[in-house]
Write an enzyme that holds these catalytic residues in place. Structure first.
Site, PDB file in Angstrom:
ATOM      1  N   PRO A   1       0.880  -1.487   0.216  1.00 31.14           N
ATOM      2  CA  PRO A   1       0.539   0.286  -0.815  1.00 31.14           C
ATOM      3  C   PRO A   1       0.822   0.809   0.038  1.00 31.14           C
ATOM      4  O   PRO A   1       1.670   1.721   0.277  1.00 31.14           O
ATOM      5  CB  PRO A   1      -0.802  -0.170   1.072  1.00 31.14           C
ATOM      6  CG  PRO A   1      -0.347  -1.181   2.338  1.00 31.14           C
ATOM      7  CD  PRO A   1       0.191  -2.210   1.158  1.00 31.14           C
ATOM      8  N   ASN A   2       0.756   2.018  -0.754  1.00 30.02           N
ATOM      9  CA  ASN A   2       1.045   4.155  -0.756  1.00 30.02           C
ATOM     10  C   ASN A   2       1.910   3.698  -1.436  1.00 30.02           C
ATOM     11  O   ASN A   2       2.526   5.131  -2.049  1.00 30.02           O
ATOM     12  CB  ASN A   2       0.822   4.282   0.677  1.00 30.02           C
ATOM     13  CG  ASN A   2      -0.097   4.296   0.978  1.00 30.02           C
ATOM     14  OD1 ASN A   2      -1.543   4.474   0.242  1.00 30.02           O
ATOM     15  ND2 ASN A   2      -0.676   4.135   2.113  1.00 30.02           N
TER      16      ASN A   2
ATOM     17  N   ARG B   1       4.632  10.753  -2.938  1.00 33.28           N
ATOM     18  CA  ARG B   1       4.363  10.983  -1.346  1.00 33.28           C
ATOM     19  C   ARG B   1       6.016  11.253  -0.455  1.00 33.28           C
ATOM     20  O   ARG B   1       6.547  10.255  -0.566  1.00 33.28           O
ATOM     21  CB  ARG B   1       3.891   9.584  -1.277  1.00 33.28           C
ATOM     22  CG  ARG B   1       3.536   9.367   0.421  1.00 33.28           C
ATOM     23  CD  ARG B   1       3.625   7.326   0.920  1.00 33.28           C
ATOM     24  NE  ARG B   1       3.702   7.341   2.045  1.00 33.28           N
ATOM     25  CZ  ARG B   1       4.006   6.003   2.761  1.00 33.28           C
ATOM     26  NH1 ARG B   1       3.404   5.338   1.712  1.00 33.28           N
ATOM     27  NH2 ARG B   1       3.551   5.830   3.419  1.00 33.28           N
TER      28      ARG B   1
ATOM     29  N   TYR C   1      10.911   8.615   1.073  1.00 28.44           N
ATOM     30  CA  TYR C   1      11.087   7.913  -0.249  1.00 28.44           C
ATOM     31  C   TYR C   1      11.180   8.267  -1.594  1.00 28.44           C
ATOM     32  O   TYR C   1      11.526   7.557  -2.022  1.00 28.44           O
ATOM     33  CB  TYR C   1       9.700   7.387  -0.284  1.00 28.44           C
ATOM     34  CG  TYR C   1       8.880   6.895   1.509  1.00 28.44           C
ATOM     35  CD1 TYR C   1       9.078   5.424   0.511  1.00 28.44           C
ATOM     36  CD2 TYR C   1       7.778   7.804   1.857  1.00 28.44           C
ATOM     37  CE1 TYR C   1       8.309   5.189   2.497  1.00 28.44           C
ATOM     38  CE2 TYR C   1       7.108   7.004   3.175  1.00 28.44           C
ATOM     39  CZ  TYR C   1       7.743   5.987   2.826  1.00 28.44           C
ATOM     40  OH  TYR C   1       6.892   5.064   4.389  1.00 28.44           O
TER      41      TYR C   1
ATOM     42  N   ASN D   1       7.828  -5.164  -0.252  1.00 27.77           N
ATOM     43  CA  ASN D   1       7.401  -4.137   0.614  1.00 27.77           C
ATOM     44  C   ASN D   1       6.539  -3.862   0.910  1.00 27.77           C
ATOM     45  O   ASN D   1       5.177  -3.968   0.256  1.00 27.77           O
ATOM     46  CB  ASN D   1       8.327  -2.887   0.055  1.00 27.77           C
ATOM     47  CG  ASN D   1       7.647  -1.948   0.565  1.00 27.77           C
ATOM     48  OD1 ASN D   1       7.305  -2.155   1.519  1.00 27.77           O
ATOM     49  ND2 ASN D   1       8.651  -0.879   0.261  1.00 27.77           N
TER      50      ASN D   1
ATOM     51  N   ALA E   1       2.673  -0.708   5.422  1.00 26.77           N
ATOM     52  CA  ALA E   1       2.410  -0.920   6.155  1.00 26.77           C
ATOM     53  C   ALA E   1       1.753  -1.790   7.033  1.00 26.77           C
ATOM     54  O   ALA E   1       2.054  -2.538   8.029  1.00 26.77           O
ATOM     55  CB  ALA E   1       1.437  -0.035   6.706  1.00 26.77           C
TER      56      ALA E   1
ATOM     57  N   GLU F   1      12.556  -8.989   2.277  1.00 30.45           N
ATOM     58  CA  GLU F   1      11.805  -7.923   2.913  1.00 30.45           C
ATOM     59  C   GLU F   1      12.463  -7.002   2.018  1.00 30.45           C
ATOM     60  O   GLU F   1      13.458  -6.784   2.848  1.00 30.45           O
ATOM     61  CB  GLU F   1      11.223  -8.171   3.845  1.00 30.45           C
ATOM     62  CG  GLU F   1       9.978  -7.500   4.987  1.00 30.45           C
ATOM     63  CD  GLU F   1       9.441  -7.295   5.640  1.00 30.45           C
ATOM     64  OE1 GLU F   1       9.011  -8.551   6.144  1.00 30.45           O
ATOM     65  OE2 GLU F   1       9.990  -6.618   7.175  1.00 30.45           O
TER      66      GLU F   1
ATOM     67  N   HIS G   1      12.570  -2.277   2.762  1.00 33.32           N
ATOM     68  CA  HIS G   1      12.117  -1.421   3.148  1.00 33.32           C
ATOM     69  C   HIS G   1      12.764  -0.193   2.660  1.00 33.32           C
ATOM     70  O   HIS G   1      14.180  -0.345   3.308  1.00 33.32           O
ATOM     71  CB  HIS G   1      11.829  -0.751   4.730  1.00 33.32           C
ATOM     72  CG  HIS G   1      10.515  -2.083   5.117  1.00 33.32           C
ATOM     73  ND1 HIS G   1       9.246  -2.002   5.099  1.00 33.32           N
ATOM     74  CD2 HIS G   1      11.108  -3.420   5.877  1.00 33.32           C
ATOM     75  CE1 HIS G   1       9.327  -3.342   5.513  1.00 33.32           C
ATOM     76  NE2 HIS G   1       9.415  -4.012   5.854  1.00 33.32           N
TER      77      HIS G   1
ATOM     78  N   ARG H   1      11.929   5.635  12.533  1.00 31.35           N
ATOM     79  CA  ARG H   1      10.528   6.541  12.279  1.00 31.35           C
ATOM     80  C   ARG H   1       9.546   6.124  13.590  1.00 31.35           C
ATOM     81  O   ARG H   1      10.095   5.533  14.422  1.00 31.35           O
ATOM     82  CB  ARG H   1       9.996   5.554  10.666  1.00 31.35           C
ATOM     83  CG  ARG H   1      10.976   6.204   9.725  1.00 31.35           C
ATOM     84  CD  ARG H   1      10.169   6.104   8.448  1.00 31.35           C
ATOM     85  NE  ARG H   1       8.947   6.618   8.183  1.00 31.35           N
ATOM     86  CZ  ARG H   1       8.128   6.111   7.567  1.00 31.35           C
ATOM     87  NH1 ARG H   1       8.445   5.632   6.442  1.00 31.35           N
ATOM     88  NH2 ARG H   1       7.765   6.729   7.162  1.00 31.35           N
TER      89      ARG H   1
END
Length: 139
Positions: free
Chosen positions: A9-10, A17, A22, A71, A74, A95, A97, A104
């Site tokens: 998502p996103n 964004r 990012y 990735n 969330a 995985e 990120h 964060r």
């Protein structure tokens, strides 16, 4: 070698964004760079904002590909369903990120899905995807 990249998502908003977190390029732009860097690897890219669709893609790629780079966005931090999907497939998952999740918000410090991955790369920007491809090539 066949490697699938699955973004959650996103991540369709990369380049728009929070560019300070990012970066300023879209994943589609970066994917072209990645394909050029690894011409002998069959790279597939998929993105969805929907948890069930991500699970379906893990199932689809999880028995025929040599590696999956995930990735989960969330969903990483609370999706037991994604964790179970990773556990249920044969293809190893790395995985990735883009941001350093440990720098964060505290809720991002725990990865539900990472425990079923063969490894986790975090905080190295888009370079994390490149490193994950290299991992699979050297494995």
């Amino acid at each position: 070698m066949k490697i699938a990249i699955i973004n959650g998502p996103n991540l369709n908003l990369l380049g728009k964004r929070e560019p300070e977190v990012y970066g300023k390029i879209s994943f589609d732009q970066y994917f072209e760079t990645l394909k050029a860097a690894f011409p002998d690897v069959e790279l597939t890219y998929f993105q969805s904002n929907v948890e069930g669709v991500l699970i379906d893609k893990l199932h689809e790629f999880g028995f025929t590909y040599d590696g999956i780079i995930l990735n989960g966005g969330a969903y990483t931090h609370y999706s037991y369903a994604l964790r179970d999907a990773i556990a249920g497939i044969n293809t190893p998952v790395v995985e990735v990120h883009i941001s350093n999740v440990y720098a964060r918000e505290e809720f991002r410090h725990k990865s539900i899905t990472g425990g079923k991955a063969v490894g986790v790369i975090t905080g190295l920007g888009m370079k994390g995807y490149d490193l994950a491809v290299r991992f699979f090539l050297e494995r």
